[in-house]
Write a protein that holds these residues in place. Sequence first.
Motif, PDB file in Angstrom:
ATOM      1  N   LEU A  47       9.414 -50.729 -33.153  1.00  0.00           N
ATOM      2  CA  LEU A  47      10.668 -49.972 -33.214  1.00  0.00           C
ATOM      3  C   LEU A  47      10.444 -48.462 -33.370  1.00  0.00           C
ATOM      4  N   ALA A  48       9.199 -48.003 -33.221  1.00  0.00           N
ATOM      5  CA  ALA A  48       8.931 -46.587 -33.473  1.00  0.00           C
ATOM      6  C   ALA A  48       9.780 -45.669 -32.587  1.00  0.00           C
ATOM      7  N   ARG A  49      10.116 -46.122 -31.383  1.00  0.00           N
ATOM      8  CA  ARG A  49      10.912 -45.275 -30.488  1.00  0.00           C
ATOM      9  C   ARG A  49      12.212 -45.966 -30.071  1.00  0.00           C
ATOM     10  N   ILE A  50      12.779 -46.737 -30.970  1.00  0.00           N
ATOM     11  CA  ILE A  50      13.996 -47.473 -30.602  1.00  0.00           C
ATOM     12  C   ILE A  50      15.203 -46.545 -30.523  1.00  0.00           C
ATOM     13  N   GLY A  51      15.123 -45.388 -31.210  1.00  0.00           N
ATOM     14  CA  GLY A  51      16.261 -44.457 -31.224  1.00  0.00           C
ATOM     15  C   GLY A  51      16.714 -44.098 -29.826  1.00  0.00           C
ATOM     16  N   GLY A  52      17.999 -44.323 -29.526  1.00  0.00           N
ATOM     17  CA  GLY A  52      18.534 -43.963 -28.216  1.00  0.00           C
ATOM     18  C   GLY A  52      18.253 -44.975 -27.132  1.00  0.00           C
TER      19      GLY A  52
ATOM     20  N   ARG B 126      12.809 -39.841 -33.035  1.00  0.00           N
ATOM     21  CA  ARG B 126      13.451 -38.613 -32.547  1.00  0.00           C
ATOM     22  C   ARG B 126      13.523 -37.519 -33.617  1.00  0.00           C
ATOM     23  N   LEU B 127      12.733 -37.659 -34.650  1.00  0.00           N
ATOM     24  CA  LEU B 127      12.717 -36.608 -35.672  1.00  0.00           C
ATOM     25  C   LEU B 127      12.009 -35.371 -35.130  1.00  0.00           C
ATOM     26  N   THR B 128      11.077 -35.596 -34.237  1.00  0.00           N
ATOM     27  CA  THR B 128      10.369 -34.483 -33.598  1.00  0.00           C
ATOM     28  C   THR B 128      10.048 -34.874 -32.172  1.00  0.00           C
ATOM     29  N   ASN B 129       9.824 -33.866 -31.355  1.00  0.00           N
ATOM     30  CA  ASN B 129       9.482 -34.121 -29.960  1.00  0.00           C
ATOM     31  C   ASN B 129       7.968 -34.127 -29.739  1.00  0.00           C
ATOM     32  N   ALA B 130       7.238 -33.935 -30.815  1.00  0.00           N
ATOM     33  CA  ALA B 130       5.793 -33.693 -30.700  1.00  0.00           C
ATOM     34  C   ALA B 130       5.089 -34.738 -29.843  1.00  0.00           C
ATOM     35  N   ALA B 131       5.439 -36.006 -30.006  1.00  0.00           N
ATOM     36  CA  ALA B 131       4.727 -37.062 -29.296  1.00  0.00           C
ATOM     37  C   ALA B 131       4.965 -36.979 -27.800  1.00  0.00           C
ATOM     38  N   HIS B 132       6.188 -36.542 -27.403  1.00  0.00           N
ATOM     39  CA  HIS B 132       6.483 -36.428 -25.979  1.00  0.00           C
ATOM     40  C   HIS B 132       5.856 -35.171 -25.399  1.00  0.00           C
ATOM     41  N   ALA B 133       5.865 -34.105 -26.225  1.00  0.00           N
ATOM     42  CA  ALA B 133       5.392 -32.810 -25.741  1.00  0.00           C
ATOM     43  C   ALA B 133       3.920 -32.848 -25.353  1.00  0.00           C
ATOM     44  N   ASN B 134       3.086 -33.309 -26.265  1.00  0.00           N
ATOM     45  CA  ASN B 134       1.667 -33.369 -25.910  1.00  0.00           C
ATOM     46  C   ASN B 134       1.242 -34.817 -25.856  1.00  0.00           C
ATOM     47  N   SER B 135       1.378 -35.408 -24.712  1.00  0.00           N
ATOM     48  CA  SER B 135       1.078 -36.817 -24.600  1.00  0.00           C
ATOM     49  C   SER B 135      -0.071 -37.024 -23.626  1.00  0.00           C
ATOM     50  N   PRO B 136      -1.307 -36.755 -24.074  1.00  0.00           N
ATOM     51  CA  PRO B 136      -2.444 -36.976 -23.183  1.00  0.00           C
ATOM     52  C   PRO B 136      -2.599 -38.474 -22.924  1.00  0.00           C
TER      53      PRO B 136
END
Lengths: 545, 241
Positions: free
Chosen positions: B110-115, B227-237
């Motif tokens: 559920l880590a990215r269930i938001g939205g 969705r607390l931060t975008n960090a994971a989407h921003a730098n997703s190697p």
Amino acid sequence: MVAKLTRAERQFALILLGLMALCGLVMAAGANDDLFALHGGLILAVAVGLSFLVISGLDAPEPPPERLAEYYDAPSRVAIVLTMGWALFGLAVGDWVAWMLAYPHLTVDAAWASFGRIRPMHTTGVIFGFGGNALIATSFHVVQRTCRTRLAGQFSPWFVLLGYNLFCLLAVSGYPLGITQSKEYAEPEWYVDLWLCVVWVTYLVLYLRTLAQRREPHIYVANWYYLAFIVVVAMLHIVNNIAMPVAWNHSRAYSAFAGVQDAMTQWWYGHNAVAFFLTAGFLGMMYYYLPVRAQRPIFSYRMSIISFWGITFMYMWAGSHHLHYTALPHWVQTLGMTFSLVLLVPSWGSAANALLTLNGAWHRVRDDATLRFMMVAAIFYGLTTFEGSFMAIRAVNSLSHYTDWTIGHVHAGALGWVAFISFGALYSLTPALWGRQRMHSAWAVEAHFWLALAGTLIYVFSMWNSGVIQGLMWRTYDSGGTLAYSFIDTVVAMHPYYIARAVGGALFLAGAGIGAWNVWMTIRSPDTVSQPAGGDRPLTILAGE
Amino acid sequence: MFGLHYRLEKHGMALLLGIIFVTSIGGLVDIAPLFTIDETVEDAPDMRLYTPLEVAGRNIYIREGCYACHSQMIRTLRDEVERYGPYSLAVESKYDHPMQWGSKRTGPDLARIGGKYSDEWQVAHLIDPRAVVPQSIMPSYRFLSTTGLRTDDLGLHLKALSRVGVPYTDEMVTNATADAIAQAGADGSDGLTTRYGEATQARLFDGDPGKVTEMDALIAYLQILGRLTNAAHANSPPPGE
Ligand code: HEM
Ligand code: HEM
């Protein structure tokens, strides 16, 4: 129970119970939330109930001073009864949980009865209720016999035993109400944790004082393990449970740790709860009851030294194998994996030491189901630790983590090792403590053995199957390069294995039911054996003190 | 060596100290550096705090033992990233006291269930999972939509969290109860968004304009997960292994 205490000790008990009742009253009356009030009420009720017990025996004559020259076994006897009670409760709840995973509607439509609240009742009930009471019962017995001295306290053993059971009761009653901090195997909230601290430190002091007044020059191996169990569980418990309560009169608290640091602390705790609660303590049990029952000395003294220090040193590094491929820094994961692999050496050292001790006593293993319980325990111990070291390899863990494979590993250890060694020890201990020749029914011990073995094998094999299948399905790609299975496909694939597991659990539970009946009948049986003079007594008498 | 041990066995306290010493080493080496090495937790300037309503929802998630079946930790493995989204970063659970990474996936991560789903889907699913996904084995949480949410002690909760290091301001603590009611009451009050950011979602999560229920809080929490931060989407190697 009360009659064996002196008047002064009875009065002291009453004062403590009065304080406890007051504490419960303040909690109930001053609570900021209903759940805290309910627990206050529960504490009050327990204090009042125990007070009645003490008051009813308050005027009994002073106990004879000769009792101090005998072993103090009454606390162990009560602990055995409690062990069997918690076993039935914990296993029954476990099987209920297992059926719920196969048929989710097999519960009542109420908040308290949903899976997430019942599951910790199972884990706490079996680990702390059943396992903990078995450890208290046997540690009290073993430390006295191997040190040839009486427990170094008249009142404190009762305080430890009953205080510990109050902890278990508060924990298990809290979950269905909704009191939990969600840390696995450390779910109870801050005030329950504080209480356990007090009880556990008393346990440690009692144990150390008994060791200090021993009549044997050496401290026997079993006691090293019990001592490690007691002191390390105290360390783990205190660190992992540091938390900030919402208010002094509120049931909720927030852990001092967050995110990745919390994850590492929690699994440092979790893995070493396995190591020092479910392993070290029960190894202590094995090192005493197995050689005694087999009537053979421990195979190798040096092997037990190496295994002991290997286990105490290396387990502590290994917690991070619960966090492979997560946001935990890579170097910690590697450290955890490395130590988990080396850990196999001392683990197999202990298992081999136990099995080699049986060399020359195989005819007893064949004829005596009690000894067979302990032999199977040693085998499962070897098997579980091998499996654990294997699962700690990163590549293997990428498949096994999050799946039923972990559950299979857990129960190979929990049923095959922890429960088997406990039942073996209890079947040795019960007749001895009640002065009976043997268990009421040898046939029932035999039936229990086979039911438990069948139940364990069915449980473990079905979980291995479902775990590996689930892990593989999650990562299977079709020819187009997309994931082949949706999540719900994997849930459906688990169904037959969940039914098999629940059936295995029912067999195991039935065995334990027979065991509880047998223990009860042994306690009630009239055939006592008279103790040979100078037999099972502390050495003080013989030394003429 | 065995001779030394022979002597050690004669001294209970020495044995005790030996055990304490030997067992302390591993824990210290594993844990202590995590608090001191800076790279352990990434920087994420856009990281926002849980609102009081989300804190309450998170407490319900804990109380109901959702973590026993759901993880909140997407590992650095290709299939997990494709199934659930970018792998989890340490910073994303920086304010999670305690973390909810979980150890068992009876249900999906559920880590990215938001939205991912609408509020209506979430309500229907929590009330009766099998009405939405027929083969589901998730318990039903019908009672959440009828149980009123306790909001009067949320200030105390925020205060306790600030004491363990979550940067809640005094203003947030004082307004905790009002902010929770505002967020679940759809009339996104200005105070709420100035305190917690423009992206704060305020609406009738359970679709019922009546009282603020536990369902409101839990869904507010589920919808913010990941969705607390975008960090994971921003730098997703690309994932490591
Ligand atoms: C009648 C026998 C038993 C049955 C049917 C049973 C069943 C279960 C079930 C269904 C679960 C939840 C698994 C899941 O969430 O997927 C579980 C978890 C667990 N059980 Fe048992 N159990 C039994 C005996 C025991 C015993 C004797 C112990 C320990 C001494 C034990 C320790 C645990 C632990 C530690 C977990 C948590 C595992 C994890 O989170 O990875 N169980 N059990
Ligand atoms: C050399 C000894 C052992 C090693 C290296 C070891 C290793 C492991 C590993 C790698 C996991 C899986 C972690 C994950 O993927 O989440 C695990 C889980 C577990 N093991 Fe062991 N194991 C050992 C012995 C035992 C024994 C003897 C028991 C006794 C009951 C036991 C009980 C457990 C439990 C309860 C868990 C589940 C924790 C959870 O996720 O809730 N282990 N172990």
